[in-house]
Motif scaffolding. Structure first.
Motif, mmCIF file in Angstrom:
data_model
loop_
_atom_site.group_PDB
_atom_site.id
_atom_site.type_symbol
_atom_site.label_atom_id
_atom_site.label_comp_id
_atom_site.label_asym_id
_atom_site.label_seq_id
_atom_site.Cartn_x
_atom_site.Cartn_y
_atom_site.Cartn_z
ATOM 1 N N ARG A 114 0.848 -1.199 0.000
ATOM 2 C CA ARG A 114 0.000 0.000 0.000
ATOM 3 C C ARG A 114 0.883 1.249 0.000
ATOM 4 O O ARG A 114 1.521 1.549 1.008
ATOM 5 C CB ARG A 114 -0.916 0.016 1.224
ATOM 6 C CG ARG A 114 -1.936 -1.098 1.281
ATOM 7 C CD ARG A 114 -2.903 -0.913 2.442
ATOM 8 N NE ARG A 114 -2.219 -0.989 3.730
ATOM 9 C CZ ARG A 114 -2.757 -0.592 4.887
ATOM 10 N NH1 ARG A 114 -3.980 -0.064 4.904
ATOM 11 N NH2 ARG A 114 -2.080 -0.713 6.014
ATOM 12 N N PRO A 115 0.972 1.962 -1.100
ATOM 13 C CA PRO A 115 1.632 3.276 -1.065
ATOM 14 C C PRO A 115 0.775 4.268 -0.302
ATOM 15 O O PRO A 115 -0.457 4.294 -0.461
ATOM 16 C CB PRO A 115 1.763 3.656 -2.535
ATOM 17 C CG PRO A 115 0.793 2.792 -3.269
ATOM 18 C CD PRO A 115 0.526 1.585 -2.445
ATOM 19 N N VAL A 116 1.421 5.086 0.535
ATOM 20 C CA VAL A 116 0.714 5.972 1.459
ATOM 21 C C VAL A 116 1.204 7.405 1.283
ATOM 22 O O VAL A 116 2.411 7.660 1.241
ATOM 23 C CB VAL A 116 0.941 5.509 2.919
ATOM 24 C CG1 VAL A 116 0.292 6.476 3.905
ATOM 25 C CG2 VAL A 116 0.417 4.093 3.122
ATOM 26 N N TYR A 117 0.258 8.338 1.189
ATOM 27 C CA TYR A 117 0.608 9.764 1.150
ATOM 28 C C TYR A 117 1.038 10.242 2.538
ATOM 29 O O TYR A 117 0.444 9.887 3.562
ATOM 30 C CB TYR A 117 -0.602 10.599 0.740
ATOM 31 C CG TYR A 117 -1.058 10.489 -0.684
ATOM 32 C CD1 TYR A 117 -0.234 10.840 -1.741
ATOM 33 C CD2 TYR A 117 -2.365 10.058 -0.975
ATOM 34 C CE1 TYR A 117 -0.677 10.766 -3.056
ATOM 35 C CE2 TYR A 117 -2.824 9.987 -2.280
ATOM 36 C CZ TYR A 117 -1.977 10.340 -3.314
ATOM 37 O OH TYR A 117 -2.413 10.262 -4.615
ATOM 38 N N THR A 118 2.062 11.098 2.567
ATOM 39 C CA THR A 118 2.406 11.860 3.765
ATOM 40 C C THR A 118 2.801 13.265 3.334
ATOM 41 O O THR A 118 3.043 13.519 2.154
ATOM 42 C CB THR A 118 3.595 11.231 4.535
ATOM 43 O OG1 THR A 118 4.764 11.281 3.706
ATOM 44 C CG2 THR A 118 3.306 9.795 4.944
#
Length: 756
Positions: free
Chosen positions: A343-347
């Motif tokens: 899962r790529p996750v925005y930060t």
């Protein structure tokens, strides 16, 4: 492999002399008549809405020709990692931000006659922000109620592959080991910072000169942003002063283009090191949870990997890196049940992008550390456990397709031999009795793909033209990445056509003069691009033989091309290629020019096995790598001198990733490391004094590769961190979970007590 005269011989890289004498021209060295200096105003907030940007004073300052904000930009969202015109990718980025999403996001830009004038104008710009909540880590981004960086969720998407019944398979295993791991973002560390030149002609054509790895993709994105047909966008790539993936995604090029369009003058932008770290790309940080099931006999039965990657403030290569990471656990071991979820996750941090290994170093750190734990769970030696479970040359992939000629087992055997594995396991070292120093030995194996087969179209389109004096020109979309990509292609032309190597010219990476090219990434330079060049050279050789045959009084099948001459098979008579080409022009009445569009025939992986002997200082936590061995499966060595340098460079990069490198973020969202010195990259003095490398070339090499060759490329960096982590764990008796293994982290691990 045969009687090659050029291929397989050690050669310095093609442009070595111009580099070491300082005569090589990089973008930062170049200028155009009337060129202005472009500078960026970067956000000092991790997340905020831009309420207003007051540029009134800046616009009237001496020497200033253009000031731009989001109000001056085309209202177009784009993806900085888009490869092809029809790609379906998340569009999250704008040239200049209406809402800043990380410290270092682009707010405004100016173009002025001098750098001093441009910097003064930047200082005169006043920005009013409305601060928004920021999430600075994967855990913060996934927490309930977290502020979304984009849309309604910080999860960009979910990629999943493999056995959906993995829980049942793990439950049936006699032994299950599990662990959690983390890796940090790091800076690519190219000596050349990001830079670009842009110029709009009076006829409305945009030319961008930039040291990128993906010129045709940049052309697509620029055309979309500015609403231009592709024939009105030209991207030219001169020398690249280091990329390592950091120049795969587009960053400042559209800003330079916007300034040039407004100023009606050429504009050059050169970022400082601080700006490059804050405003371009880093390697994705990651956190992974791995479970492995084994039986009493040491057979690896099941692997489950659950991973999140930190894609930072924009989608960019979120799915690309996650997709590459997804494939790795299927490439190395014979476990019948494998499942991977990413899962790529925005930060609200610097966007994650490409870096050498492209997901491999992140996941192999976790899985190869877990292989050691699985071996210990049944009392097996880590090398022997790998021997029993590693794939064989005749194995099939998870889809039942032959893998080709993979040789990780051979790499493991040779690495164990070079490190003197059995001897070192038994040897006593100073401090082994509980004194200040602890010694350990570790191994790890890794892989990396050679192309994008099965993901998207993957072709090379080289063209070769003969000149009337018998010399040749190769036209290639490939970019010279510093590893002699272009020199190797020229060597292939020379080998096949008989044109002397110093008479093979190259025109490269100019979208107006070469055929379409998908970019230099995915370690595709040998298996795809060089194979395509070989195919084109073979077509040219056929044409040369056809022209030479009447001069030699023989059939074209009897003609041999060598050393700038064409001769009958017995060597008598012979004519020069100059004479052949004069005959071609004067008698046959034609020019010789060939091109091919060569498609990657299948997916293939390169493999490497690494071994390390380390010394750990129990008082300070310092890890010193005393001996290091790396053995790689490359099918066939095209240039041993280049491959040795490339492998040693990959080891250096991996050592930094393992022991010292990171880009971390303070509570205000600022990168803590803003210089090369603080990024923790190793120096020459940090390299192991005893460093040994070797290559495995077996049974004709890799099918479909040129002379059986396949990539080295990105694979050298992949096994380094787990290799060193396993050696450190062997030394201190405690498992390593997190990178980098700096002294503080090693001391912390030892403070947890005996775990291994």
């Amino acid at each position: 492999m045969g009687e090659e005269r050029v291929i397989g011989q050690p050669r310095p890289i093609r442009d070595a002399a111009s580099k070491v004498t300082g005569r090589k021209a990089y973008v930062g060295d170049m200028s155009l008549p009337g060129m202005l200096v472009g500078k960026l105003l970067l956000s000092d907030r991790p997340h905020a809405r831009v309420l207003s940007v007051d540029t009134s004073e800046a616009r009237t300052m001496p020497g200033v020709h253009a000031v731009v904000t989001w109000e001056d930009c085309p209202d177009v969202r784009y993806n900085s990692a888009q490869r092809m015109i029809d790609a379906q990718v998340p569009l999250t980025e704008r040239v200049l931000a209406r809402e800043v999403r990380h410290v270092g996001d682009r707010v405004a830009a100016v173009a002025a006659e001098t750098e001093e004038q441009a910097m003064a104008a930047l200082r005169a710009i006043r920005v009013t922000y409305e601060d928004l909540p920021a999430v600075l880590s994967i855990d913060e981004a996934l927490a309930p109620g977290a502020e979304p960086v984009h849309g309604t969720s910080n999860v960009v998407g979910v990629l999943e592959k493999g056995d959906k019944d993995i829980e049942a398979h793990l439950a049936a295993c006699p032994h299950v080991v599990s662990g959690s791991f983390s890796t940090p973002p790091i800076h690519q560390g190219a000596i050349e910072t990001h830079c670009a030149m842009a110029n709009w002609s009076e006829e409305g054509k945009l030319t961008v000169i930039t040291p990128c790895q993906n010129s045709f993709a940049y052309r697509v994105i620029l055309a979309q942003i500015f609403g231009l047909p592709l024939n009105r966008v030209r991207v030219v790539v001169p020398a690249i002063g280091g990329g390592f993936g950091g120049k795969l995604e587009m960053t400042i090029e559209p800003v330079a283009a916007l300034l040039s369009r407004k100023a009606r003058r050429p504009v050059k932008m050169v970022l400082s090191r601080k700006e490059t770290i804050m405003a371009t790309r880093v390697r994705h940080g990651s956190q992974s949870r791995v479970r492995m099931g084994v039986d009493d006999q040491g057979k690896l039965l099941a692997i489950d990997v659950d991973c999140e990657t930190n894609t930072g403030a924009y989608a960019g290569s979120a799915f690309n890196v996650a997709g590459a990471l997804l494939e790795n656990p299927f490439q190395l071991y014979k476990a019948p049940y494998v499942h991977v979820r990413v899962r790529p996750v925005y930060t609200n941090t610097v966007p994650g992008g490409a870096m050498r290994g492209y997901g491999g170093p992140e996941v192999y750190f976790a899985t190869e550390c877990m292989v050691d734990r699985a071996a210990r769970a049944i009392g097996a030696d880590p090398v022997e456990f790998r021997r029993e479970n590693i794939i064989a040359p005749d194995s099939l992939n998870e889809e039942g397709v032959p893998r080709g000629n993979p040789r990780p087992a051979d790499c493991l055997e040779r690495a164990s031999e070079l490190i003197r594995y059995e001897e070192e396991r038994r040897a006593k070292k100073p401090g082994d009795d509980g004194g200040r120093f602890a010694w350990g030995i570790g191994v790890a194996v890794g892989s990396h793909g050679n192309n994008c087969h099965g993901v998207h179209r993957d072709v090379a389109s080289p063209m070769i033209k003969m000149n009337e004096d018998g010399s040749a020109v190769l036209y290639t979309g490939s970019h010279e990445m510093g590893n002699d990509t272009l020199g190797t292609q020229a060597a292939i032309v020379s080998e096949v056509t008989g044109v002397p190597l110093d008479q093979v010219g190259i025109v490269a990476s100019d979208t107006d003069t070469v055929l379409w090219h998908i970019g230099d990434y995915a370690s595709r330079g040998t298996f795809v691009i060089c194979a395509g060049v070989k195919r084109a050279a073979e077509l040219m050789a056929c044409e040369l033989r056809r022209e030479a045959a009447p001069l030699l009084g023989c059939d074209s099948s009897e003609v041999v091309l060598r050393d700038g001459r064409a001769m009958r098979g017995d060597g008598v008579p012979e004519v020069t290629l100059r004479e052949v080409m004069i005959h071609c022009q004067a008698v046959t009445g034609r020019e010789l020019c060939v091109h091919v569009t060569y498609e990657a025939p299948r997916g293939v992986c390169s493999y490497g096995a690494h071994a390390a002997l380390v010394r750990v200082d129990r008082q300070t936590g310092e890890v010193r790598v005393e001996r290091y061995v790396a053995v790689h499966d490359v099918g066939h060595v095209l240039n041993p001198l280049m491959l040795e340098g490339q492998l040693e460079g990959g080891i250096a990069m991996g050592l930094g990733y393992a022991l010292s490198e990171q880009v971390s973020f303070g509570p205000d969202g600022r990168p803590v490391q803003q210089t090369l010195g603080r990024c923790g990259m190793p120096r020459a003095t940090d390299m192991p004094l005893d460093l040994r490398t070797d290559f495995v070339c077996a049974d004709g090499g890799e099918p479909d590769g040129p002379w059986g060759a396949k990539a080295l490329g990105e694979s050298p960096v992949v096994p380094v961190a787990p290799c060193i982590a396993n050696a450190v764990s062997d030394a201190i008796g405690v498992d390593i979970h997190d990178l980098p293994m700096d002294p503080a982290r090693v001391l912390e691990a030892m403070g947890r007590g005996e775990e291994s």
